[in-house]
Design a protein around this motif. Structure first.
Motif, PDB file in Angstrom:
ATOM      1  N   ALA A 105       0.596  -1.331  -0.445  1.00 46.93           N
ATOM      2  CA  ALA A 105       0.116   0.183   0.270  1.00 46.93           C
ATOM      3  C   ALA A 105       0.857   1.111   0.259  1.00 46.93           C
ATOM      4  N   ASP A 106       1.980   1.366   0.165  1.00 40.45           N
ATOM      5  CA  ASP A 106       3.124   2.649   0.590  1.00 40.45           C
ATOM      6  C   ASP A 106       2.138   3.427   1.294  1.00 40.45           C
ATOM      7  N   PHE A 107       2.046   2.783   2.224  1.00 39.62           N
ATOM      8  CA  PHE A 107       0.871   4.105   3.183  1.00 39.62           C
ATOM      9  C   PHE A 107       2.130   4.858   4.160  1.00 39.62           C
ATOM     10  N   PRO A 108       1.917   6.427   3.420  1.00 35.38           N
ATOM     11  CA  PRO A 108       3.175   7.183   4.746  1.00 35.38           C
ATOM     12  C   PRO A 108       3.731   7.228   6.306  1.00 35.38           C
ATOM     13  N   GLU A 208      -6.331  -5.755  -1.432  1.00 37.04           N
ATOM     14  CA  GLU A 208      -5.979  -6.159  -0.102  1.00 37.04           C
ATOM     15  C   GLU A 208      -5.678  -5.273   0.465  1.00 37.04           C
ATOM     16  N   TYR A 209      -6.658  -4.241   0.730  1.00 35.66           N
ATOM     17  CA  TYR A 209      -6.687  -2.930   2.209  1.00 35.66           C
ATOM     18  C   TYR A 209      -8.072  -2.242   2.024  1.00 35.66           C
ATOM     19  N   GLY A 210      -8.951  -1.871   3.395  1.00 37.62           N
ATOM     20  CA  GLY A 210      -9.787  -1.559   2.451  1.00 37.62           C
ATOM     21  C   GLY A 210      -9.981   0.298   3.033  1.00 37.62           C
ATOM     22  N   LEU A 211     -10.868   1.092   2.280  1.00 37.62           N
ATOM     23  CA  LEU A 211      -9.637   2.795   2.624  1.00 37.62           C
ATOM     24  C   LEU A 211     -11.662   3.233   2.873  1.00 37.62           C
ATOM     25  N   PHE A 212     -11.716   4.398   3.299  1.00 38.00           N
ATOM     26  CA  PHE A 212     -12.996   4.532   3.502  1.00 38.00           C
ATOM     27  C   PHE A 212     -12.825   6.783   3.550  1.00 38.00           C
ATOM     28  N   ARG A 213     -13.862   7.072   2.522  1.00 34.48           N
ATOM     29  CA  ARG A 213     -13.490   8.981   2.768  1.00 34.48           C
ATOM     30  C   ARG A 213     -15.234   9.103   2.691  1.00 34.48           C
ATOM     31  N   TYR A 214     -15.470   9.586   3.701  1.00 31.05           N
ATOM     32  CA  TYR A 214     -16.182  10.616   4.357  1.00 31.05           C
ATOM     33  C   TYR A 214     -16.462  11.774   4.881  1.00 31.05           C
ATOM     34  N   ASP A 215     -17.103  13.112   4.747  1.00 29.57           N
ATOM     35  CA  ASP A 215     -16.432  14.392   6.032  1.00 29.57           C
ATOM     36  C   ASP A 215     -15.300  14.700   5.427  1.00 29.57           C
ATOM     37  N   ASP A 216     -15.235  14.776   6.490  1.00 32.71           N
ATOM     38  CA  ASP A 216     -13.348  14.736   6.629  1.00 32.71           C
ATOM     39  C   ASP A 216     -12.653  13.890   7.111  1.00 32.71           C
ATOM     40  N   VAL A 217     -12.959  12.725   6.774  1.00 34.91           N
ATOM     41  CA  VAL A 217     -12.297  11.583   8.153  1.00 34.91           C
ATOM     42  C   VAL A 217     -12.100  10.487   6.762  1.00 34.91           C
ATOM     43  N   ALA A 218     -10.954  10.524   6.912  1.00 31.13           N
ATOM     44  CA  ALA A 218     -10.501   8.987   6.127  1.00 31.13           C
ATOM     45  C   ALA A 218      -9.663   8.099   7.163  1.00 31.13           C
ATOM     46  N   GLU A 234      -8.040   5.832  11.938  1.00 32.32           N
ATOM     47  CA  GLU A 234      -9.285   6.385  11.154  1.00 32.32           C
ATOM     48  C   GLU A 234      -8.278   7.916  11.508  1.00 32.32           C
ATOM     49  N   SER A 235      -8.065   9.016  10.841  1.00 32.91           N
ATOM     50  CA  SER A 235      -7.899  10.292  11.074  1.00 32.91           C
ATOM     51  C   SER A 235      -8.221  11.424  10.432  1.00 32.91           C
ATOM     52  N   THR A 236      -8.267  12.228  10.553  1.00 36.54           N
ATOM     53  CA  THR A 236      -8.550  13.500   9.875  1.00 36.54           C
ATOM     54  C   THR A 236      -7.218  14.439   9.482  1.00 36.54           C
ATOM     55  N   ASP A 237      -6.037  13.536   9.491  1.00 37.72           N
ATOM     56  CA  ASP A 237      -4.450  14.542   8.640  1.00 37.72           C
ATOM     57  C   ASP A 237      -4.610  14.693   7.780  1.00 37.72           C
ATOM     58  N   GLU A 238      -4.239  16.038   7.294  1.00 33.83           N
ATOM     59  CA  GLU A 238      -4.072  15.794   5.747  1.00 33.83           C
ATOM     60  C   GLU A 238      -3.473  15.048   4.680  1.00 33.83           C
ATOM     61  N   THR A 239      -1.917  14.310   5.722  1.00 34.72           N
ATOM     62  CA  THR A 239      -1.441  13.386   4.647  1.00 34.72           C
ATOM     63  C   THR A 239      -2.290  12.448   4.711  1.00 34.72           C
ATOM     64  N   VAL A 240      -2.803  11.888   5.190  1.00 34.64           N
ATOM     65  CA  VAL A 240      -3.987  10.652   5.567  1.00 34.64           C
ATOM     66  C   VAL A 240      -4.566  10.790   4.221  1.00 34.64           C
ATOM     67  N   VAL A 241      -5.611  11.441   4.223  1.00 29.87           N
ATOM     68  CA  VAL A 241      -6.530  12.358   3.678  1.00 29.87           C
ATOM     69  C   VAL A 241      -6.506  12.455   2.396  1.00 29.87           C
ATOM     70  N   GLN A 242      -4.938  13.096   1.995  1.00 25.55           N
ATOM     71  CA  GLN A 242      -4.894  12.937   0.659  1.00 25.55           C
ATOM     72  C   GLN A 242      -3.951  11.269   0.273  1.00 25.55           C
ATOM     73  N   TRP A 243      -3.948  11.422   1.071  1.00 27.00           N
ATOM     74  CA  TRP A 243      -3.443   9.533   0.446  1.00 27.00           C
ATOM     75  C   TRP A 243      -4.080   8.975   0.400  1.00 27.00           C
ATOM     76  N   VAL A 244      -5.139   8.457   1.328  1.00 28.20           N
ATOM     77  CA  VAL A 244      -6.946   8.207   0.379  1.00 28.20           C
ATOM     78  C   VAL A 244      -7.042   8.652  -0.484  1.00 28.20           C
TER      79      VAL A 244
END
Length: 270
Positions: A105-108, A208-218, A234-244
């Protein structure tokens, strides 16, 4: 690159819980040896020996009978406490990060600095699954973008309730999930095809992994080798939101609408 002496000093500090306790106590306020003996529950001889080692390294100085931590000592203590915090975080988030790395996934790494993690444990093996279902139920009235490597009756029921409450869901699955849906969850598949508030696409590559994006939550869901949900981050951090968002866009580009795949499968069977 750290010098050999720096490594030796780090090893010196970490090699004794009493040394750490003394430096921590002095970082709070200056103390006399007798007060340190009471504070760290050590003998006076041990305290004096450690203070001598600290003075040799210029982490503390003696003034008016009390020992004061120097700016260098403050930095050493702060760096050590930061290291302990990072190790604690690595222990907590290790499984999540390892499962995502296994999936490529290359998660930051910076994304792990903030956020909430729910992890399955031996005591509560369904903790992650239950959290995903709980999150799906909060989608009511939201615009949702989601990716899932599995389909379950719990997911379908929660998504159906969210749709009934006004959610709009854009979902990406892979062909294995589609086959399971067609074989075991016909009504849910039919609704995905007919509901105007649902858009489902099928990825040709395994997911192989799941993602959700709604409102300001990733949210990122890590699964084990058997596709059991193990961790939900679960995160609202810009880094995670942008990655998702970027991962979703990449998957969307290579996915095919569900209706087209179903029609193709029907034609093949005929």
């Amino acid at each position: 690159m750290a010098s050999d002496s720096g490594h030796d000093d780090a090893q010196y500090l970490a090699g004794s819980t009493v040394r750490i306790a003394i430096l921590r106590a002095l970082d709070r306020k200056p103390r006399r040896p007798a007060a340190l003996t009471d504070a760290v529950d050590a003998t006076r001889t041990t305290v004096q020996r450690i203070l001598a080692g600290f003075r040799e390294r210029r982490w503390v100085v003696k003034r008016d009978g009390a020992y004061h931590v120097t700016p260098t000592g403050e930095r050493v203590h702060g760096a050590y406490e930061d290291l302990l915090s990072e190790i604690d975080r690595a222990d907590r988030y290790g499984r999540f990060a390892a499962d995502l790395e296994r999936a490529g996934a290359d998660f930051p790494a910076a994304g792990l600095e903030t956020g909430d993690l729910t992890a399955a444990t031996d005591r509560d093996p369904l903790a992650a699954l239950d959290r995903v279902v709980e999150l799906i139920r909060t989608w009511r009235g939201s615009d949702v973008r989601a990716v899932s490597p599995i389909v379950t009756s719990q997911y379908n029921e929660a998504a159906g309730a969210a749709l009934d409450a006004g959610a709009e869901i854009e979902l990406i699955i892979d062909r294995e999930v589609l086959e399971t849906s067609l074989a075991e969850f016909g009504p849910a598949t039919d609704r995905a095809l007919s509901d105007g508030n649902t858009t489902v696409s099928v990825s040709s590559d395994p997911i192989e992994y799941g993602l959700f994006r709604y409102d300001d939550v990733a949210c990122v869901v890590a699964y084990d080798e058997h596709n059991n949900p193990r961790c939900v981050f679960e995160s609202t951090d810009e880094t995670v939101v942008q990655w998702v968002d970027e991962r979703f866009e990449t998957l969307t580009e290579q996915a095919v609408p569900l209706s087209a795949v179903v029609q193709e499968s029907s034609a093949t069977r005929e």
